[in-house]
Every structure is written in C-alpha cells, then in structure tokens.
Design an enzyme around this catalytic site. Structure first.
Site, PDB file in Angstrom:
ATOM      1  N   ALA A 171       1.491  -2.206  30.756  1.00 38.63           N
ATOM      2  CA  ALA A 171       1.767  -3.217  29.412  1.00 38.63           C
ATOM      3  C   ALA A 171       0.668  -4.007  29.411  1.00 38.63           C
ATOM      4  O   ALA A 171       0.804  -4.984  30.177  1.00 38.63           O
ATOM      5  CB  ALA A 171       3.233  -3.641  29.595  1.00 38.63           C
ATOM      6  N   VAL A 172      -0.442  -3.734  28.859  1.00 38.28           N
ATOM      7  CA  VAL A 172      -1.735  -4.447  28.985  1.00 38.28           C
ATOM      8  C   VAL A 172      -1.931  -5.995  27.955  1.00 38.28           C
ATOM      9  O   VAL A 172      -2.746  -6.660  28.216  1.00 38.28           O
ATOM     10  CB  VAL A 172      -2.761  -3.631  28.698  1.00 38.28           C
ATOM     11  N   HIS A 189       1.815   8.919  26.557  1.00 37.72           N
ATOM     12  CA  HIS A 189       0.995   7.775  26.589  1.00 37.72           C
ATOM     13  C   HIS A 189      -0.602   8.010  26.631  1.00 37.72           C
ATOM     14  O   HIS A 189      -0.869   8.898  27.445  1.00 37.72           O
ATOM     15  CB  HIS A 189       1.386   6.737  27.510  1.00 37.72           C
ATOM     16  N   GLU A 216      -2.977  -3.347  21.924  1.00 38.03           N
ATOM     17  CA  GLU A 216      -3.005  -3.794  23.216  1.00 38.03           C
ATOM     18  C   GLU A 216      -3.968  -3.611  23.944  1.00 38.03           C
ATOM     19  O   GLU A 216      -4.358  -4.449  24.800  1.00 38.03           O
ATOM     20  CB  GLU A 216      -1.674  -3.103  23.833  1.00 38.03           C
TER      21      GLU A 216
END
Lengths: 328, 328, 328, 328
Positions: free
Chosen positions: A161-162, A106, A126
């Site tokens: 998780a934006v 990530h 995101e």
C-alpha cells in the site's frame, strides 16, 4: 475558554491558501477534498449504488462488493469502519483460491511505464507517489532482483500500500518480506490488500458523520502530578493544513473544553501534530531549566486513520525525557 | 555510506541563506555568530583580559571575575563548562549578603520602558525577546500585581533567564515562584542568575575546541530488537539552521559512522531535531502499518546546552508509541 | 569492587537448599538439571547421535532430524540457536502438506486423561502443568466448545507451548486464535510448534559454552544523568533459585565489573529479577522523597530465553515513574 | 464479577497471621495498628486535645501545634493532608531564626548510643531502623567525617527521615547533601523535617475516612489498544500484608468494578504490588511469545503516602518492554 478560533475557521483559511498555492490539485485532489458534496455517506448506500461505488475497492474484484449487496442489507451499516470490516470479512471468508486470485489481480510494481496504462486508475495514482522513478541504477537492479525472487518464491506479485511511501520503503519492505515463509507472506500480502481497500474506501465515502474524537493528557513525571496550565497547539499537516486549535491543560492535565477534535468536519483522517510548551511549564514549577533546555517545545506528530475511533494521544514528560502512545 | 554531505557544507549554505535573508542581524547576532574570529577560546584567557571579558557575566558584579583572577590561574581551565563551574563556585561560596546584593543588582522586569536605558546592554537584549510588550491589559495588571507581591515577600526583584521565553513563561514562572518560601526562592533566584551567566559566557567565548558529541540509538520495542536500517535526518533549528546530516542505523540500531555531531564547528549549542522514518522501518519488518500510520515520521526536538557534554538522544519505538530521554 | 560473592557460590547454596526442600524433583528435573554431565554440547553432535537425540524435538516427526543429518554437517553448528534455526528452516522449507502433517501429529489438548498414555513423554510433562485439571465445569464446557470450533475451522488440533501456562492462558489463547483466518492460524500454529521444539532442544543440550551475557544501565530521567552509585541486586527465580549478584552502578550508570551474568554456568535460560534501590539513590541526589516513596525498591522481572544472546535490561527512572525494555 | 474476596477479609486473615507470628510488635506497632480504636480522626480534633496529640509532630517544637490552635479552628480541617499542610504552612511562615531553631532541636544522627536516651521516643524508634549499628569500621569513619563536615558547614545537625532507610541511604544522602550551598541545604533540611512530621501525623490520626483511591489501566503498546481481559493481582506488602484483590481488565483496559482500593479500611498508607499476567495476555492476542518470555508476570511495586489522594498506577506494555508512572 482556551479553545481558540474554531477548526472550521482555520480550515477555511488553509483551504484558501491551498487554492492559491496549488493551482493544479492533481493526484492530491481526492484526499484533500474528502468531504466534497458529491460523495455519499455510509447511510446513503443502497443496493443500487453500492457496486458502482465500491466495486473497485478490491483490485479488479467486483465480486466483493457484489457479495456485500447479496449477503448484507446496505442500510444496516452504521459507520465506514463497520462497512470496511464487512468487506474484509467477505474476503477473509473466501476460499484460498479466491484469495490467490485477488492477489494475482494486482499489478506488478516493477512493470515498465508503458505497461502502467493497463492498471486501474486508482493503482496508477498510488504508484506515482512511490518514488520508484527516482531509483538509481543500482537500486533499480536490486529492486528487479528482489522482485523476481519474490514472484518466483510466492507466485504472486509484490503488493504494498504505497501512498506516502518512498523508494526506501518499497525497497526495505521488499527485502524484508522476500524472506518470509510462503504461508506467512500470503497472510501479509492480504493485509496489504485490505489496507489498500481501506484507503480507497476513505476516498469514496463522506465520513463527516463519524463518531471519532481526539483527546490529550499531560503528566509531569518529574513531579508526579498532572501538568497544569501547559500550552498546547494542534496543527493539521495533511491538506488542508494549518493550525486547528490552541489549548491550555486544566488541573488534571487534560484539555479545557473537551476533545481537541470531534466529528463533523473536524476529525478528518490525516496527519496531525501537537506542540507542547514544556519548558514554559517546568519554569512555572520551579524545575531547573538550563539555558538551552533539553526539551523546550515538543512536537508530537501522529496519524488519524479511522474516523470512527477515539484517539487519545498523551504526553508523559520530565525536563529530560518524554513518551507518548496511542491511549484510550 | 549513509552520512550525507558534511555538516560544514550544509552550514555554509545555511549561513549564506541567513546573510541573504537577514540583512540586519540585530539582537540575534551574538548567538548566530558564535564562532567568530574575534572571540577568545578558554585557553586564550589571561589575567589581563579576563575581567574585561567576563566582568559583566554576573550582573553589575565584576567582583566575580576579579576573584576568578585572584584565586585561580586562568591557564588552568580546560573547558568552558569548567570555567563556568568555577565562577559559579565563587558565587556559591560568597556570603549571604553578597548573594543578596547580586540579586538586588538585577533590574526589575516590570520597570517602565523609559527606565530600561539604565540596564546593561545584555539585559536589554534578553528582555526585548520576552514578549512583555505583547501583554494584554489584563495580563499586564496581573503581572504588576504578582511582581509587587514578589518584591514585597522576597525583598529582591523577580529574575528569569528570559532568552526565548514568551510572556506565558514569564507569567507562569512568576505565579509559580511567588508561592515559594523565602528560603526556597532565594535558592531558585540564584539558580536563574547562574543560568543567565552561562548564556552570557557562551556568547563571549569561542568554544569550538569543546569535546562534546551527539549520538543516537533506535530500539524497536515491538519486536525487542535494535532497529536496523532506519533512516534518520538531523536538522539544526537554531541559526544557522538547516539539514546537518542524514543517517542509516546499523544492525545495533546505532548511527553508521559514529557521532552525528562532534566537536569542531559541528557541535554547537542550540536546538536540533532528529526525524525518524519509523513507518518505513516497520513496513520492512512486516509489522502491520495502517493506511495513515499512527507513527510515520517522528520529529524529535532537543536542545544542546553544554558543548563539553555527550548528548545521547535515543528513540524507543513501536508502531503505537515511543519515548526518548537524555541518555549517556 | 561491588560484585558480591560469585554467582557460582550463591548457586551452590541455592542448589543445596533446593535439595533439602525438594526431595522429589519430578517434572522440574529436566529444567533444573540443565547442565548435567550426560547432556552433549552442540559441538558433541555427530551423524550418529543426532537423530536419537533430536528426533523427538518436532512431535513424532523424526524426518526433521534426519534431514538435518543428510543436508548439514553436524560439526558445522556453532551454537544452540544456530542449530535451532537450521531445524526451523528445514520445517519452513517443507511443503504445505508436510507442515500440515506436522500440525496433525500434535495431540489434542482436550483429549481425555485415558488417552494421554499415547502421547510422547515430552508432551505429557508439558500438559501436566497447564492447569487444565483445574478447569471448573463452566470453563471446561467453554473449552470444549472452543476446541471443537477450532478443529472444525482449521482442520488441525489447537497447539500451545504450554510450559508455565495456566488454564487462563490456554482459554484466552484458544478464544483469541479461533477468530483467525485459516491462513493466519496455520502460520501461528507453526510458530507454536517451533517454540515447543526450542524448549525441548534446551532440555537436550548442554549450552554452558554459549556466548550470551546480561548487562544493565540506569538513567535518572528526573535529573537527566546516569544514575551513579545505585545499589542493585539480581535474583534467579527459576530453579536453582537464589541471589546471584549484588551491584553498584558506576558514574555512567552501568554495573561495575562488566556483565552481571556471562557464559559458563552463569547465563542460564530462566526467569530473573533485578531489584533497584531507587529511593536511596534519589535521597542522595536531594530529590524530594515522600514518607512512603512512590518508588522505593523496584523489582524488574524478566526471562532469558536464548543463551547465545546479549540481554540488556536497563532502567529509566524518576521518583514518579520508570520504564524498561529489552535493549542492545 | 472479577473482584475477589474483599480486602477486609484478606486483611483480617493477614492481621491474624501477624498476631500469631509477631508476638512482640515493638517498633512496628504504631504503623501496623494504624486504624486502632484509640486514635482520633481529624474531625475529632479540638482545641483541648490538639496540642497534646500533635505537640510532638515537629521535634521538641510544641509551638507549631499551639499556633495551629490559636490561628485555626480545629473543626475546619477536612482531611489529614489539609491538617498537615496547615502545620507545614505555620513552619514555612515562621522566621528564619525559628526555622533554624527547629533544625537545631533535632538530634545528631551520630550521637553515641548512651546519648540516645535523651531523644524523644519518636526519634529513637526511627533511628533504630536506620541500620547505623551495622556500619563497618570504615563506613563509621566515613560517616563521622562527613557528619562533622556537615555540621561545620551548615551549623545544624544532619536530618534524614529515616524510617525504612538503610545505612546505604544515610551515607549516600549525607555524602550528597554535604556538597550543597548553605542556602540550598537549609531548604532541604526543612523538607526532611516536614517529611518526618507527616509520617508522625499518620501514626497519630485515624484516617479511615480519607477519600483516596487506587485505579489501574493497561495499554498494549504493541497493538495500540487497551489490554482487555488481562489478569492482575494486588498485594499489600506492608503489614498487614497479603493479597488484597484479583482483577480482570475490561475492554477499555481498566479494572472491572471500579477502584482496586477505596477509602474505609482499604486505602491504607503503605507499600503495594500489582502483578500483571502479560504473557497470558499476549498469547491471547497472537503476539509471538518466546519459550521463556522476556515478560511473563510483571510485578509493579509502589507506595501510597497520602490517604487523601487518587493513585492511578497504569501499565504500558509490549512483549519487550513496559513503563509505569503515577498518573491521574
């Protein structure tokens, strides 16, 4: 019959409005267009298309989709949530090293803008909504400090998780999680990874054949009875936004005509809002209502995340208070 | 410091917008303009102006205001709610015949339009918002039937404090109350009369010296702790509408900097709405939040009716449910 | 003054009764006798006595207490919860190998009776209350199967802080946790270890100088006001059991005379129960109460776990429902 | 199968114990013995026995029962609640003078002991439980003062359905109601009269053919799911007291095997108590539970007043709070 003009009709109107007012759909497009023609349903998945389609669900980790094809019969999945659960179980069953590798794949939320080009397209969309570009100088300094501390302590980048998250969310999540033990944060970071995978999956699959539905129930806790003949409206707040139903409760306090939303193109993932006309109701019951009632119309906002689930979102209400919860 | 630009500033902006967009303030004027220069405060009441000012508070029943002057020293009232309570006690202590007479002074909601001219100006404004002109033919027939039944059973017209009430409210209140015993409905009709008197009093008096205030408290029922550092905004929904404050909770879950609204020109009667950023908060606590959280931002709408009261409007919240109530 | 005969007096009576009825205090002794003369307070801890006293808090892992002496000044601890937090942080900061070693030091709940002799005395007392000897043949088979599965999957024994836990608790916790990922269960097993350490610490230390206290608040959600003049009693259910106070709410719905329990020998860890006389209260308010009220007296049972904390345990109540929560 | 030894069995045991321990059943007899052989069911009512049987339901006002015979076909009543509603409607439809006469027929709660002999037997039994003989000199003086004030203001005696009421109830109800307006108190006093009539009716009629039943539902608001496999017990607290069932929730959080109590000799008017084993449940879910859990076993006490109704008494629970309400 109290179920007003159907969801489909309202949705069409909303979509039309959306097209008029939002000429460039840009980053919202994937979400808005969730039932588009070109998306496969779960039942359309085959050994041939599954890796292409779902290879990017877990960040730079195509092996999850490959394992899905190898160890499972694609035609055996009955729903999007079952598919997601299977992919999750593949990751959960992997070795600690594989999980660490997945975390390390990530991107660092803190990377400079010029570095963003290297991210996968999904991640870029995101992060662009995270409001990180709105950080003040002070906030940015704090963010960098916490982010460095996080990486030093845990050995992997901070993952959140934006979608829909503001800079406040990012900062408070980072500040909260940096205090975890190493073992606890490893677990929580993986939960974030699964959450990102789920959101990506919802964008890739046409889930209009899902079995979920939405129900309601209103209890009058001042009189100890179901709230009969209360007016309720339901709006969808996510795009395509708009009024999706108008209801009246029956003598058991439930919606006339069954679920408010059910399968097809009605029960879509997104944010919704009931409005309950409670002062009208209590006026009919002879409960005293002050000039400006403490509770007049109650908006009740909630999200639908899993198109396969039953969402029961009830209201317990007196003239002076109320509560709600995800029921069953 | 988390208390954003002061209420006064927002209110000025809102008022300006209001003036731009609502050139003819018409029926809303009295409510909007509640702190206008030309209204007296409670402390400005004298034996000379009280009957002129408050003679119409109880429908065509100037005797209430006259008794107020006769039996009480106008300079003895400390607040608008004390003044209202005294006028109410005069009515409550009157004979059954006087009360019946007061009820009979009220117009019949069902009177034809040509008869409306005879009503007092106050009643006209209130009925014009009742949506009675929007009744369908069927609804009108039902309304007339119930209204006739009501008058025949009770011997006085149906009275409903109708500001902000829709045709649904009127119909359901009528249908509910027509079933009462004669004695019960006499009591309830008088409660409506007092409610109308209160709303009229709020329009006649400048209550900017009232002592009421608004507080909040957020409890995290998933973790059994006060919710620290939760963002909250407060909007006024009644005119002048707009954002009136932005807050962050302290480590006891309360607002930094004390009451959200307090006296002066802040704590006005009307409808308000908190917005609580609960998904952000739970993200910071490490509680799992799904892709589309069940609870993300919670709007909590409530009315302030008495400018002399303390309104405590708290939130008890987990990721899967919440409740609120008028606290203390 | 509504605070009845003092806690101390009731406690004396209860203790007397206890002595009469429980000649052999056996396994309960440590808990009952929590303020005995021979226990040190936190402020009595020194480098000399700390390892002897607290060496067994973490199962066969004296190194935690030793590290406490080495890295901290024993006179710097202000409270038992601070002491516990420091010992916990020593464990949390240890390496993964040390944590695994700590987990492995714990006995297997499933070990045969003859093997129990090898356990530390503390563990034996706790397991003797788990009701494991009451397992039916079927339950035992299931237990053994799950326990084997657990050890094979995670590589350490199943640990559960079992005081007061029944065989149902053990079986359901085992069945639930065996499904965890390896990483998640490692975290949860350590949380159990910390929980056991906390319970043992409470048995070793005289915490009568702790600062915690208990408060209450009753809101009437049917009328939107604080519940005034409601009678409330408080009983301690853990030994020494008995009535510890009788109260009346004031006009803000709070207890006359401040906290119900406060410091000294009042605020002891254990289980308590409020009783609220709600039907009496609503009768005084003129709320209709049926022949057999839905809510007459409400028992509200809760545990106090941390003698340093403020416990606010309120009641929100209408004639048809109520709620409570740990407040602040 | 989780529904333990049937209600009937427990009840028999309880009754036996009752007979052993309560040789003189005295005033409790009527309530305890509610399904005795010699009571008629609603369907056994005829024009011949109805006045004898129900003539005393409304105090010294046989005319209500007589009107029941005259205006209604006794064979048309389907349930005890329907019968009660019809008798109530006869009173509600009577003239104001008749209602006042009915109020005046009631004894003065304050009459001296020597005067009690003149009361009807029913009233005597109820007053004997009011605890009025326990009034202190101060309380008695206050009581007499309020009672005189009450009679002077309203012109009829203070009436309170006093079964199970303590002197606290009587005093607080009197103090609250003396402040009412004349019209409001007339309505409330009649509500008390109806309540007394209902309690008397339940004593006169065998309602074992009633259709009511009791259900439960447990929602886990910490995890947003139904609480599966939670143990629950149900005790009857009124005589015949005892354990009446032991249950386990199914995967929808409801009781396995349907209603907890249903018709026959199970669903009796009286007080009951659920006990929910919530700490066991949360332990199985992996929620952290402290050494002495804030919520371990939750007692939930409630009354069943109408044998014809469905009582749904659910629990919404997190490890840190819970709520309940009369549902549907």
């Amino acid at each position: 019959m109290n179920y007003l003009p159907s969801f489909k009709r309202y949705r069409s109107i909303s979509l039309a409005l959306l097209l008029l007012t939002s000429p460039s759909l840009t980053t919202q497009a994937a979400e808005d267009n969730c039932f588009a023609m070109n998306k496969p349903k779960v039942k359309d998945l085959t050994s041939d298309n599954i890796v292409d389609l779902l290879g990017g669900i877990y960040e730079h980790s195509q092996w999850v989709a490959q394992e899905l094809v190898t160890a499972h019969d694609p035609s055996s999945f009955n729903s999007i949530s079952e598919l997601a659960a299977t992919m999750k179980s593949i990751v959960d069953g992997a070795s600690r090293e594989q999980k660490m590798d997945l975390l390390l794949k990530h991107p660092d939320l803190c990377q400079k803008i010029e570095q963003r080009k290297k991210l996968t397209a999904d991640s870029q969309a995101e992060q662009s909504k995270a409001g990180l570009s709105d950080l003040t100088a002070e906030e940015l300094e704090l963010f960098n400090k916490l982010n460095d501390e996080y990486k030093a302590k845990f050995g992997f980048p901070f993952i959140l998780a934006v979608r829909n998250a503001s800079k406040y969310t990012v900062l408070s999540a980072l500040a909260g999680r940096v205090k975890h033990t190493v073992e606890k944060e490893f677990v929580d970071a993986l939960a974030q990874v699964h959450k990102i995978a789920w959101m990506r999956l919802l964008d890739k699959i046409d889930y209009s054949d899902a079995k979920g539905f939405l129900t309601c129930h209103v209890l009058d806790t001042a009189n100890g009875i179901p709230a009969e003949k209360m007016r309720i409206t339901l709006h969808r707040l996510s795009e395509p936004a708009g009024l999706v139903g108008e209801f009246l409760t029956n003598d058991d306090g439930r919606l006339e005509g069954g679920p408010a939303l059910k399968g097809g193109d009605q029960f879509m993932v997104g944010e919704y809002e009931w409005t309950f006309y409670v002062a009208d109701y209590f006026a009919s019951k002879g409960n005293f209502v002050s000039g400006t009632p403490f509770l007049n119309t109650i908006p009740l906002r909630f999200g639908i995340d899993n198109p396969d689930d039953h969402y029961h979102v009830p209201l317990l209400v007196s003239p002076w208070g109320f509560s709600t919860y995800r029921g069953s």
